[in-house]
Structure formats: structure tokens, C-alpha cells
Motif scaffolding. Structure first.
Motif, short mmCIF file in Angstrom:
data_model
loop_
_atom_site.label_atom_id
_atom_site.label_comp_id
_atom_site.label_asym_id
_atom_site.label_seq_id
_atom_site.Cartn_x
_atom_site.Cartn_y
_atom_site.Cartn_z
N ALA A 151 0.83 -1.20 0.00
CA ALA A 151 0.00 0.00 0.00
C ALA A 151 0.87 1.26 0.00
O ALA A 151 0.57 2.24 -0.68
CB ALA A 151 -0.92 -0.01 1.22
N LYS A 152 1.96 1.21 0.74
CA LYS A 152 2.88 2.35 0.78
C LYS A 152 3.55 2.54 -0.58
O LYS A 152 3.71 3.68 -1.05
CB LYS A 152 3.92 2.12 1.87
CG LYS A 152 4.90 3.26 2.07
CD LYS A 152 5.88 2.93 3.16
CE LYS A 152 5.19 2.90 4.51
NZ LYS A 152 4.74 4.27 4.90
N GLN A 177 2.40 1.82 -3.47
CA GLN A 177 1.46 2.34 -4.46
C GLN A 177 1.55 3.85 -4.55
O GLN A 177 1.46 4.44 -5.64
CB GLN A 177 0.02 1.93 -4.10
CG GLN A 177 -0.34 0.52 -4.51
CD GLN A 177 -1.79 0.20 -4.21
OE1 GLN A 177 -2.53 1.01 -3.65
NE2 GLN A 177 -2.22 -1.00 -4.58
N GLU A 178 1.75 4.50 -3.40
CA GLU A 178 1.87 5.96 -3.39
C GLU A 178 3.13 6.41 -4.13
O GLU A 178 3.19 7.53 -4.61
CB GLU A 178 1.90 6.46 -1.95
CG GLU A 178 0.62 6.15 -1.17
CD GLU A 178 0.70 6.61 0.28
OE1 GLU A 178 1.73 7.20 0.65
OE2 GLU A 178 -0.26 6.39 1.02
N SER A 193 -0.17 1.40 12.84
CA SER A 193 0.05 -0.02 12.57
C SER A 193 -0.21 -0.90 13.80
O SER A 193 -0.04 -2.12 13.73
CB SER A 193 1.49 -0.25 12.10
OG SER A 193 2.41 0.28 13.04
N ARG A 249 -4.97 9.65 7.12
CA ARG A 249 -4.86 8.79 5.94
C ARG A 249 -4.21 7.45 6.26
O ARG A 249 -4.70 6.39 5.85
CB ARG A 249 -4.06 9.50 4.85
CG ARG A 249 -4.01 8.76 3.54
CD ARG A 249 -3.25 9.54 2.49
NE ARG A 249 -1.86 9.73 2.90
CZ ARG A 249 -0.94 10.27 2.09
NH1 ARG A 249 -1.27 10.70 0.89
NH2 ARG A 249 0.31 10.42 2.51
N SER A 250 -3.10 7.47 7.01
CA SER A 250 -2.40 6.21 7.29
C SER A 250 -3.23 5.31 8.20
O SER A 250 -3.23 4.09 8.04
CB SER A 250 -1.04 6.49 7.93
OG SER A 250 -1.18 7.21 9.14
N VAL A 286 -6.60 5.23 8.39
CA VAL A 286 -7.69 4.68 7.57
C VAL A 286 -7.17 3.57 6.68
O VAL A 286 -7.77 2.49 6.56
CB VAL A 286 -8.35 5.80 6.74
CG1 VAL A 286 -9.34 5.22 5.74
CG2 VAL A 286 -9.06 6.81 7.66
N ARG A 287 -6.03 3.80 6.04
CA ARG A 287 -5.47 2.81 5.11
C ARG A 287 -5.08 1.52 5.83
O ARG A 287 -5.47 0.42 5.42
CB ARG A 287 -4.25 3.42 4.42
CG ARG A 287 -3.55 2.49 3.43
CD ARG A 287 -2.21 3.07 3.01
NE ARG A 287 -1.27 3.09 4.13
CZ ARG A 287 -0.17 3.86 4.15
NH1 ARG A 287 0.09 4.68 3.15
NH2 ARG A 287 0.65 3.81 5.19
N ASN A 288 -4.31 1.64 6.92
CA ASN A 288 -3.81 0.45 7.61
C ASN A 288 -4.91 -0.36 8.26
O ASN A 288 -4.89 -1.60 8.23
CB ASN A 288 -2.76 0.84 8.65
CG ASN A 288 -1.45 1.29 8.02
OD1 ASN A 288 -1.32 1.31 6.80
ND2 ASN A 288 -0.50 1.67 8.84
N GLY A 326 -7.99 -0.46 7.30
CA GLY A 326 -8.73 -1.10 6.21
C GLY A 326 -8.04 -2.37 5.75
O GLY A 326 -8.69 -3.41 5.52
N ILE A 327 -6.71 -2.32 5.63
CA ILE A 327 -5.94 -3.51 5.24
C ILE A 327 -6.09 -4.60 6.30
O ILE A 327 -6.34 -5.78 5.98
CB ILE A 327 -4.45 -3.14 5.06
CG1 ILE A 327 -4.28 -2.25 3.82
CG2 ILE A 327 -3.59 -4.39 4.93
CD1 ILE A 327 -2.90 -1.64 3.70
#
Length: 561
Positions: A117-118, A120-121, A243, A267-268, A270-272, A274-275
Motif C-alpha cells: 500500500a505504501k 502504491q503511493e 500499525s 490517511r495512514s 484509515v489505510r492500515n 482497512g488492510i
């Protein structure tokens, strides 16, 4: 900066059949973990993390390991083993893959999901190999076995590396929680088997080597969170690492029990999360998590916000809330929980945030007044137990500041590792394992590489010194126009100050001194622009020092006409 061994030169050629271990980060500091293993001309990297800047590094976003020593050997790298998904172990991967995108990444399911995911940015699509505890993979000449360890993030792994030079074990970050939330214990039987086989070199987590006893179980926090939730009358805001899946799970469980809804902020985060939810590491009851935009429809006593910023990071959500620079405003009666420990160097920033939150009327619950955090790193009692199981022939403490490394080496010596086999190195110091003995043999460059916006490596220690001077002492600019033929002043001097604490009007007394110095130099035939600028700088600098005891940055501009 990279090491205190000025007597060490570049390492000699690695002897036939020897294994070279070069830490490029994580020794003498908390963060930036990266270790390079070399055998038979091939390289294996374990972790590639970042270090977060301190106050004396203004404007810096991240600090990377220095890749200089391996930059011309990128084709020799057979893989990067990632022990777990924390930023101080994976955050530097995108910057290394920018230089060679096809280096394979090896790690557990969650770890690879977080780094993918990281990446991808950064628009990098990596080649990955997913492993789990019990797996054994051949990575070039390195025969790697993966062992389950318990940490503050799921899916953490230690790695045992076999080469003809011997068996090396890298623990990664670990502890021995006997009641882990996910039921995944540190695999002591696997380590015992390795000990029976004969561990030639053990690289072991040192973070809590100074702390006696054993780390309390993670589940101890649940009861404390329950009490805080029961007492809260308005919103609850929890700050944690993005994390820390286990901690967030406990927050979700407490929110569900007390009839609250949860929104992730940042953002981090929400992203983490979600994963973690998609992969099954985070159990979320239906309807519990809502979008932050739905908060207006809920009463304060129904809301739990989970955000980043537990280390006082200036741009993180919690810091911005404390500064009233966020869409969420702290109000009287809110409860804020800092569910993390203090990383050394962040104390001032964290207490500044706590004071800011308290100013607006929040009740702040943190490790200092409630057990809302337990460490993810083994304490001294656990390390002693671990060394008695592993029985390493050589010990190399990793992951810690100097006091941690020394304390860890002393623990190893207590369990029977010969003191001359307890190798205390630091970033850039090369350790060779030859004929079963680990020795320091040289050093390579391993300084700080600063990331500042889109700039990587352009910020130097000199420019940081300039930034500190600007921040602490201010700047004085002086503009003078001189005749290109005679060197006499035809315009100015014009003086302007910013942040120096000196009023512009006060410079009227130094202008005659500059005019006198420039006139004298003109009469002596000095017309070189650089010399004239230095003359202006000295004149103003001496006047400021004599009258104000300050040392601002002085920027002289001399123009010829």
C-alpha cells in the motif's frame, strides 16, 4: 555521526567462507533499522526502516539509512526480508526500490500488504514473496527459516539465516507475551531447536534490555480502557500508531461494549486499518465503524475517534487538534487517550500536545497516569530466558540506543556468552563471522540521509545548522551598492532584520562602522565582491555580538554599478 570508531578504516576483503554483517541503521538509535548480510558476493537485507526527526532537525520529514555502501552493488541483492510492518522497519523500502524496483521483498501477509500500500503511493509495483512461520526459503546463498515472534503488530517474524559460515538468527522486534490477543506466541520451541543446532551469531532486540522483569500482557490494557470508557461523558479520542492493530482491536472492543461508534482519522490510520480488516487481523462488529463525516449525526457520548499523533508529530491529527488546526475541535469534557510509549527524543513534542489538549479542557490519559500501553519489546527477564534457550556462541545487540545495546550485551554475558563474543557495534561498523568468531573488522559510511518534501539527501548537516540558527537567532540582511571602479559606497547600507530580536532602527549605530570599513578597504584598493561581503559580515557580526550577545545569520549583498 555514524560511529565513534575513528581508528577503523574500510573493511578488508571478506575471507572465503565468511559472513559479513553490516548494520546501516538501528544501532545507537531507535529507528532506521537495516542490516546487510553478505556471503559469497551476494547480499541479503533484513528490514529497511526510517527514523523520525527530532527538534534539532527542523524541516526534515524522515531520516533514511545511507545506501552509499551498497549503491554500486544493487544487482548483488537477492532480497529484502521484512520482519514486521512498523515504519521503523519498512518505511525506507520505497526509497531503496526507487533505485532498483525489482529487488524481491520477503515477509508475512500483513507486512507485505502494508508495504505494498505504501509503494502504491510511490508508483512502484514490487516483486513479493509471502512467508509465514515454519516456512523455509532459499534466497540466493541464504537459507532462511522464519519463526513466529510476538510483538505489538500481528504477523511479526524472526529469521534464521543459514550459510556455510554458520547459523545466524535475527530476532526482529519481539517479546514473550504469554496471553497474546491473537493467540500467536513467540515460538520458543523453534528457538530451542536452533539453539540445539548451534546459533553462531544472534542479533537480538535491545530496546527494553534495561527494564527488569517481564513485559505485562497486552490484554491487561483492556480493563483500563474499559474503566476510561465507562467514566467518559463526551467524545473519546484515542491516539496510536497507525500499525498497532492489537491496540486498535482493544479500542474497538471497548467502544462496542459501551455503545459507541468509531471513526478513523488520518490517511495512514484509515489505510492500515482497512488492510487489517480486509485480511482478517482486525475484527470489526457490523455497524461499529463509521465515516468521519457521519459524526455530526451522533451525540458526543456515542463517538470514539482513533487517530495518529501519539508521538507529537506536528502534522499528525492529534497535534493539529491540540493547535485548533483541525476540523475536529477539542472541547471541555473530551477524553484523549495516548495509547503508546514515548519514543526517546519525542518527550517535549508529546508533552506540548498534552498541554495543548488540556488547555481546551480535555482529560488526557497516558502511560504516565494509567496503564494504556505495554511495550512490544522483551524486558531483561525475557531476554535472559531467551538467551538460555538459544545459547548463542556470539551475540550482537541490535535495535537500541547505546545504553540499551550495552545492557543487552551484559545480559548475554550473564547467561554464558563470552564477553569477547558480545559484539557491540553501531551503524556502519562491519562485523565478520569467520570460523565461528564474530569480530569488528572495519566501517562503511552510514550517516543520516534526510527526506525534506520531495528532496532526498539534499539536506546536509550544514544546512540543518543554518536552519537552527535561523530558528533560534534570526537573520540580518545587509544591502550595499559600490562603485565598480573605486569600490566606494554609492547606495546603502540598508539593513533589515527578521527574528533576531533587534529593531531595524537600532542598526543606525552600526551603519557608520560599515561605511568606515568599506571606505578603508576602497582606499586600499580592495574591490573583490566576496571580500567586501566578508567585511560587512564581520562588522555587523561584531556589533551584534558586543551589544546583544546574539549570533544571527548575516546575509550581506554587495552589488557593483
Amino acid at each position: 555521526m555514524s560511529h565513534p570508531h575513528p581508528e577503523l578504516g574500510p573493511p578488508p576483503k571478506l575471507p572465503q567462507g565468511g559472513l559479513r554483517v553490516t548494520p546501516l541503521g538501528g544501532l545507537g538509535e531507535i529507528g532506521r533499522n537495516m542490516t546487510v548480510f553478505e556471503y559469497g558476493g551476494r547480499l541479503l537485507i533484513v528490514d529497511c526502516g526510517v527514523l523520525f526527526p527530532e527538534e534539532e532537525q527542523p524541516g526534515v520529514d524522515l531520516i533514511l539509512p545511507d545506501f552509499t555502501s551498497i549503491r554500486n552493488r544493487l544487482d548483488d541483492i537477492d532480497g529484502i526480508v521484512l520482519t514486521h510492518g512498523h515504519e521503523d522497519h519498512i518505511g525506507g523500502v520505497p526509497y531503496l526500490l526507487r533505485e532498483k524496483p525489482d529487488i524481491p521483498l520477503i515477509g508475512s501477509k500483513l507486512t507485505l500488504a502494508l508495504i505494498e500500500a505504501k509503494l502504491q503511493e510511490h508508483r512502484i509495483r514490487p516483486y513479493t514473496l509471502e512467508v509465514e512461520e515454519g516456512h523455509r526459503e532459499r534466497i540466493g546463498p541464504f537459507d532462511c527459516a522464519f519463526i513466529a515472534v510476538n510483538h505489538s503488530i500481528p504477523d511479526a517474524l524472526a529469521v534464521a539465516i543459514r550459510t556455510p559460515a554458520g547459523l545466524v538468527v535475527h530476532t526482529g522486534d519481539f517479546k514473550m507475551d504469554q496471553l497474546p490477543l491473537d493467540g500467536r506466541l513467540t515460538d520458543l520451541p523453534a528457538f530451542a531447536k536452533l539453539g540445539e543446532e548451534g546459533i553462531d551469531l544472534l542479533l537480538s532486540d535491545s530496546t527494553n534490555a534495561e527494564v527488569p522483569g517481564f513485559v505485562p500482557p497486552e490484554r491487561d490494557i483492556s480493563g483500563v480502557l474499559g474503566q476510561v470508557f465507562a467514566a467518559a461523558r463526551k467524545r473519546i479520542i484515542v491516539a496510536s500508531f497507525a500499525s498497532h492493530v492489537h491496540r486498535i482491536q482493544q479500542v474497538l472492543d471497548a467502544a462496542h461494549e459501551h455503545g459507541r461508534r468509531v471513526a478513523f482519522v488520518g490517511r495512514s490510520m484509515v489505510r492500515n486499518m482497512g488492510i487489517a480488516r480486509d485480511l482478517g487481523y482486525l475484527r470489526v462488529p457490523a455497524g461499529l465503524v463509521v465515516d468521519v463525516r457521519a459524526l455530526d449525526d451522533l451525540r458526543d457520548e456515542e463517538i470514539v475517534l482513533v487517530c495518529t499523533g501519539s508521538q507529537g508529530e506536528p502534522m499528525a491529527a492529534l497535534s493539529r487538534m491540540a493547535n485548533r488546526d483541525h476540523q475536529i475541535h477539542i472541547v471541555e469534557g473530551d477524553t484523549v487517550i495516548l495509547a503508546s510509549s514515548l519514543i526517546p527524543g519525542n518527550e517535549n513534542a508529546v508533552y506540548r500536545v498534552i498541554n495543548g489538549l488540556t488547555r481546551w479542557g480535555a482529560k488526557v490519559v497516558h502511560k504516565g497516569n494509567a496503564r494504556v500501553h505495554v511495550s512490544g519489546h522483551a524486558s531483561a527477564g525475557e531476554l535472559l530466558y531467551f538467551y538460555n534457550i538459544c545459547k548463542p556462541r556470539n551475540l550482537m545487540p541490535v535495535h537500541g540506543e547505546w545504553r540499551h545495546l550495552r545492557a543487552n550485551a551484559e545480559l548475554g554475558a550473564l547467561t554464558g556468552v563470552p564477553k569477547n563474543r558480545c559484539v557491540i557495534a553501531e551503524d556502519g561498523v562491519v562485523v565478520d563471522l569467520v570460523d565461528g568468531v564474530a569480530r569488528i573488522t572495519g566501517k562503511v559510511q552510514a550517516g543520516y540521509v534526510y527526506v525534506d518534501g520531495l528532496s532526498v539527501g539534499d539536506v546536509t548537516e550544514t544546512s540543518l545548522k543554518d536552519r537552527r540558527i535561523l530558528g533560534e537567532e534570526g537573520i540580518i540582511s545587509v544591502f550595499v551598492v559600490v562603485d565598480s571602479t573605486t569600490g566606494k559606497i554609492v547606495g546603502g547600507p540598508y539593513v533589515q532584520a527578521r527574528g533576531s530580536g533587534i529593531e531595524d532602527g537600532a542598526f543606525a549605530s552600526v551603519i557608520p562602522k560599515m561605511e568606515e570599513a568599506l571606505s578603508k578597504s576602497a582606499s586600499e584598493g580592495v574591490a573583490d565582491i566576496h571580500q567586501l561581503q566578508q567585511l560587512v559580515r564581520r562588522s555587523v557580526g561584531k556589533w551584534v555580538s558586543d551589544n546583544y550577545r546574539r549570533r544571527p545569520m548575516i546575509l550581506p549583498v554587495v552589488v557593483e554599478v
